[in-house]
Design a protein around this motif. Structure first.
Motif, PDB file in Angstrom:
ATOM      1  N   VAL A  84       4.140   4.380  12.597  1.00  9.77           N
ATOM      2  CA  VAL A  84       3.288   3.496  11.785  1.00  9.77           C
ATOM      3  C   VAL A  84       1.814   3.859  12.013  1.00  9.77           C
ATOM      4  O   VAL A  84       1.409   4.112  13.148  1.00  9.77           O
ATOM      5  CB  VAL A  84       3.519   2.009  12.173  1.00  9.77           C
ATOM      6  CG1 VAL A  84       2.550   1.099  11.414  1.00  9.77           C
ATOM      7  CG2 VAL A  84       4.958   1.611  11.897  1.00  9.77           C
ATOM      8  N   ALA A 138       8.005   2.065  15.281  1.00 14.54           N
ATOM      9  CA  ALA A 138       6.630   1.730  15.672  1.00 14.54           C
ATOM     10  C   ALA A 138       5.777   2.994  15.809  1.00 14.54           C
ATOM     11  O   ALA A 138       4.618   3.029  15.383  1.00 14.54           O
ATOM     12  CB  ALA A 138       6.636   0.949  16.979  1.00 14.54           C
ATOM     13  N   ASP A 149      -1.793  -4.852  16.006  1.00 11.17           N
ATOM     14  CA  ASP A 149      -0.456  -4.877  16.576  1.00 11.17           C
ATOM     15  C   ASP A 149       0.595  -4.587  15.489  1.00 11.17           C
ATOM     16  O   ASP A 149       0.442  -5.005  14.345  1.00 11.17           O
ATOM     17  CB  ASP A 149      -0.157  -6.249  17.189  1.00 11.17           C
ATOM     18  CG  ASP A 149      -0.919  -6.458  18.492  1.00 11.17           C
ATOM     19  OD1 ASP A 149      -1.602  -5.502  18.936  1.00 11.17           O
ATOM     20  OD2 ASP A 149      -0.842  -7.565  19.048  1.00 11.17           O
ATOM     21  N   VAL A 150       1.637  -3.898  15.900  1.00 11.89           N
ATOM     22  CA  VAL A 150       2.711  -3.526  14.981  1.00 11.89           C
ATOM     23  C   VAL A 150       3.953  -4.346  15.331  1.00 11.89           C
ATOM     24  O   VAL A 150       4.402  -4.339  16.481  1.00 11.89           O
ATOM     25  CB  VAL A 150       3.033  -2.019  15.088  1.00 11.89           C
ATOM     26  CG1 VAL A 150       4.256  -1.668  14.247  1.00 11.89           C
ATOM     27  CG2 VAL A 150       1.828  -1.197  14.668  1.00 11.89           C
ATOM     28  N   PRO A 199      -1.552  -1.441  19.289  1.00 12.28           N
ATOM     29  CA  PRO A 199      -1.926  -0.257  18.505  1.00 12.28           C
ATOM     30  C   PRO A 199      -1.700   1.045  19.284  1.00 12.28           C
ATOM     31  O   PRO A 199      -1.441   2.089  18.683  1.00 12.28           O
ATOM     32  CB  PRO A 199      -3.409  -0.481  18.219  1.00 12.28           C
ATOM     33  CG  PRO A 199      -3.593  -1.958  18.305  1.00 12.28           C
ATOM     34  CD  PRO A 199      -2.633  -2.421  19.358  1.00 12.28           C
ATOM     35  N   ALA A 245       6.572  -3.338   9.969  1.00  6.64           N
ATOM     36  CA  ALA A 245       7.277  -2.141   9.511  1.00  6.64           C
ATOM     37  C   ALA A 245       8.763  -2.309   9.788  1.00  6.64           C
ATOM     38  O   ALA A 245       9.158  -3.098  10.644  1.00  6.64           O
ATOM     39  CB  ALA A 245       6.741  -0.899  10.215  1.00  6.64           C
ATOM     40  N   VAL A 294       7.764  -4.482  14.495  1.00 10.47           N
ATOM     41  CA  VAL A 294       8.873  -3.790  13.835  1.00 10.47           C
ATOM     42  C   VAL A 294       9.998  -4.787  13.623  1.00 10.47           C
ATOM     43  O   VAL A 294      10.380  -5.515  14.549  1.00 10.47           O
ATOM     44  CB  VAL A 294       9.370  -2.590  14.671  1.00 10.47           C
ATOM     45  CG1 VAL A 294      10.526  -1.891  13.965  1.00 10.47           C
ATOM     46  CG2 VAL A 294       8.230  -1.621  14.938  1.00 10.47           C
ATOM     47  N   THR A 327       7.241  -6.407  19.094  1.00 14.20           N
ATOM     48  CA  THR A 327       5.820  -6.205  18.802  1.00 14.20           C
ATOM     49  C   THR A 327       5.240  -5.149  19.752  1.00 14.20           C
ATOM     50  O   THR A 327       5.554  -5.141  20.951  1.00 14.20           O
ATOM     51  CB  THR A 327       5.047  -7.528  18.953  1.00 14.20           C
ATOM     52  OG1 THR A 327       5.644  -8.510  18.120  1.00 14.20           O
ATOM     53  CG2 THR A 327       3.581  -7.362  18.556  1.00 14.20           C
ATOM     54  N   ALA A 331      -1.555   2.160  12.070  1.00 16.43           N
ATOM     55  CA  ALA A 331      -2.128   0.808  12.041  1.00 16.43           C
ATOM     56  C   ALA A 331      -3.186   0.671  13.128  1.00 16.43           C
ATOM     57  O   ALA A 331      -3.132   1.360  14.148  1.00 16.43           O
ATOM     58  CB  ALA A 331      -1.026  -0.228  12.244  1.00 16.43           C
ATOM     59  N   THR A 371       0.620  -5.650  11.565  1.00 13.02           N
ATOM     60  CA  THR A 371       1.240  -4.750  10.608  1.00 13.02           C
ATOM     61  C   THR A 371       2.751  -4.798  10.810  1.00 13.02           C
ATOM     62  O   THR A 371       3.227  -4.615  11.931  1.00 13.02           O
ATOM     63  CB  THR A 371       0.736  -3.309  10.802  1.00 13.02           C
ATOM     64  OG1 THR A 371      -0.681  -3.297  10.601  1.00 13.02           O
ATOM     65  CG2 THR A 371       1.404  -2.356   9.816  1.00 13.02           C
TER      66      THR A 371
END
Lengths: 218, 352
Positions: free
Chosen positions: A103, A100, A108-109, A127, A156, A111, A124, A105, A154
């Motif tokens: 990344v 995370a 929200d990311v 940002p 990853a 993984v 999750t 972005a 996003t």
């Protein structure tokens, strides 16, 4: 602050020596197996290239999982032993937060890491990289249900392709971004940001009980 | 020379410090028995997890008890196999890390050779000697010719003797681990009450077979009223089982002793090693068998028969003082025969 960091919990083996944001030496090899042979020579190589002795480090950082059980133990056993032998603090970082933090972005990311089973390891982050939930071993369908109706996210991690068909079918809006796996310099950066003196040795994050059933009692 | 040893290949997390004048400076053994008991046997994933939780603290405790630091050591030895690979990996990585930080020689030890050389630590036994290696995973007769040099005379074609103890204990409801439970129950039993087979006895080789002996125990229970063993039945069966195992061991040792003396007329010692060597009844039987064949029995103290770090430190020391060491890219070996030239025997998966 000078840290030695490494990761063997996923399908790569990576090690780095890091000093206040500068990577002094780094190695990374993709590998499904063979971490136990590769890791210690790789650590010796990055220490040598950085020109540092263990006594000059401020700590050891290592991924604690989730990932392959054997890989998690290879990294942690090495880190805890280096910590004892060099009298250094040892700090644990999860594989999910290491991905995370790598990344780029604005939303929200999520993984997603390959768990080599039906489910995946997922978590999750906001940002600002605050975890929005606990790390979990979760089926793609359950992850889709959790994300359906949310704003775009996003994705990853090396488990993305295992979940994208299910997410698309559920109408989840997402983009996929690198990286696929933790990188040792990022592991160091996270550890440096939260370093506490003399914390207890890091423990593994398996997210799964041993695969064993109790015998039926007579 | 002072060597540190780590053992994590089964269900003991162990570390020790030994010196080349045969002093045992520290020997710390942490048993995981309580973790495995509910499952009636050692669960590999549970074992691996427990080793990781404990091995650094066990290692630190061994150094503390020995009153030495890393700077006082001349080498790091670790079990490199055979065994449960998840646990072996934890020990191997720990040992490599110690060796790297302090620039010490690293040596990967064959767990079986750790057992095999223990008598040289405890009793200064000279090569060559006849060796009976009996544990939960192995049952072998070998000639120990030197460090790293063994000739296998015989092995089990199916179960190891320790395995037969564990399985018989399970059949009799005596719990896990079975070895001590069977030995204890047998004290109250009649060794002639049940007629159990003596597998392989009289055969013109040095091999073993214990699968049928365990089956005979189960069949004896099935023939009892209600198919259940009373405490006295269980005691009698345990005593009868041990008597059968003792007869087989004595017979196989006699065969092996003849081969040993033919190859090495100067040889005078039978060494028994491995967890089953902790059984007092079998030690007595082997003592008599050795004497009948013109050999002297050497059995290490019971605490050094079961898995421990001292045997690994000592075997590592023996290799190191001959100039051998391993590279830090060593790959653990789940299978690692003491005599790589010995042909496979018995069924696929037999504990050769």
């Amino acid at each position: 602050m000078k840290l030695l960091a490494f990761d063997t919990a996923t399908a790569s083996c990576s090690a780095a020596v890091w000093c206040d944001g500068v990577v002094l030496a780094e190695r990374c090899h993709a590998m499904e197996r063979g971490h136990s042979e590769a890791l210690v020579p790789m650590i010796a190589a990055v220490m040598d290239e950085a020109g540092l002795a263990f006594a000059e480090l401020d700590g050891i950082a290592v991924t604690v999982g989730p990932g392959a059980f054997t890989g998690v133990r290879i990294g942690l056993a090495t880190a805890r032993a280096l910590s004892l032998a060099a009298n250094l603090p040892c700090l644990g970082v999860t594989t999910l937060e290491a991905v995370a933090a790598d990344v780029q972005a604005e939303n929200d990311v999520v993984v997603v890491l390959d768990a080599k089973r039906n489910d995946v390891y997922a978590q999750t982050f906001s940002p600002a990289l605050q975890p929005l939930e606990e790390p979990a071993a979760i089926l793609p369908e359950a992850l889709a249900a959790r994300l359906a109706g949310n704003a775009a996210v996003t994705l990853a991690g090396d488990g993305c392709e295992l979940v994208t068909p299910v997410l698309e079918a559920a109408g989840v809006v997402f983009a996929v971004a690198p990286p696929r796996r933790p990188r040792a310099p990022v592991v160091a950066r996270i550890a440096a940001s939260r370093r506490q003196l003399r914390s207890p040795p890091p423990r593994p994050l398996y997210l799964r009980a041993p695969d064993v059933t109790l015998p039926k009692t007579a | 020379m002072i060597v540190f040893g780590i053992e994590t290949s089964c269900d003991e997390t162990a570390a020790a410090v030994v010196a080349d004048d045969r002093r045992l400076l520290a020997n710390v053994v942490l048993s995981q028995l309580d973790d495995h008991r509910p499952y009636g046997g050692v669960v590999p994933e549970i074992a691996a997890r427990s080793h990781l939780e404990a091995v650094d603290a066990v290692a630190a405790e061994a150094l503390r008890r020995a009153g030495v630091g890393f700077a006082d050591l001349d080498g790091i030895a670790v079990t490199g196999g055979p065994g449960l690979i998840g646990g072996v990996l934890v020990g191997v990585m720990t040992a490599k890390a110690f060796a790297l930080v302090h620039g010490l020689p690293f040596v990967a030890v064959n767990h079986l050779e750790g057992h095999a050389l223990t008598a040289r630590l405890t009793d200064d036994v000279a090569f060559p000697y006849l060796l009976l290696l009996v544990s939960g995973g192995h049952c072998q007769l070998l000639i120990a010719e030197g460090v790293g040099r063994f000739t296998r005379l015989g092995t089990t074609i199916d179960d190891a003797l320790g395995e037969a103890f564990d399985k018989s204990a399970k059949i009799l409801g005596l719990g896990f681990p079975g070895g001590p439970a069977v030995e204890q129950a047998a004290l109250q039993g009649d060794p002639q009450h049940f007629a159990l087979p003596r597998p392989m006895k009289g055969r013109d080789d040095c091999h073993f077979s214990f699968s049928g002996l365990k089956t005979a125990v189960r069949q004896a229970v099935e023939r009892l009223p209600g198919g259940r063993a009373t405490p006295q039945d269980a005691a009698d069966l345990c005593a009868s089982f041990q008597a059968a195992a003792g007869d087989v061991l004595a017979d196989r040792v006699a065969r092996a002793a003849a081969l040993f003396r033919a190859a090495h007329p100067e040889g005078s010692t039978l060494v028994v090693a491995g967890g089953v060597a902790a059984n007092r009844y079998l030690r007595t039987r082997l003592d008599a068998a050795a004497a009948e064949n013109g050999l002297k029995l050497v059995a290490p103290p019971i605490a050094l028969c079961t898995d421990n770090g001292a045997m690994i430190a000592w075997a590592g020391l023996e290799h190191l003082r001959l100039g051998r060491r391993d590279s830090l890219d060593f790959r653990p070996r789940p299978r690692w025969p003491l005599d790589p030239d010995a042909p496979p025997v018995g069924y696929a998966g037999a504990k050769a």
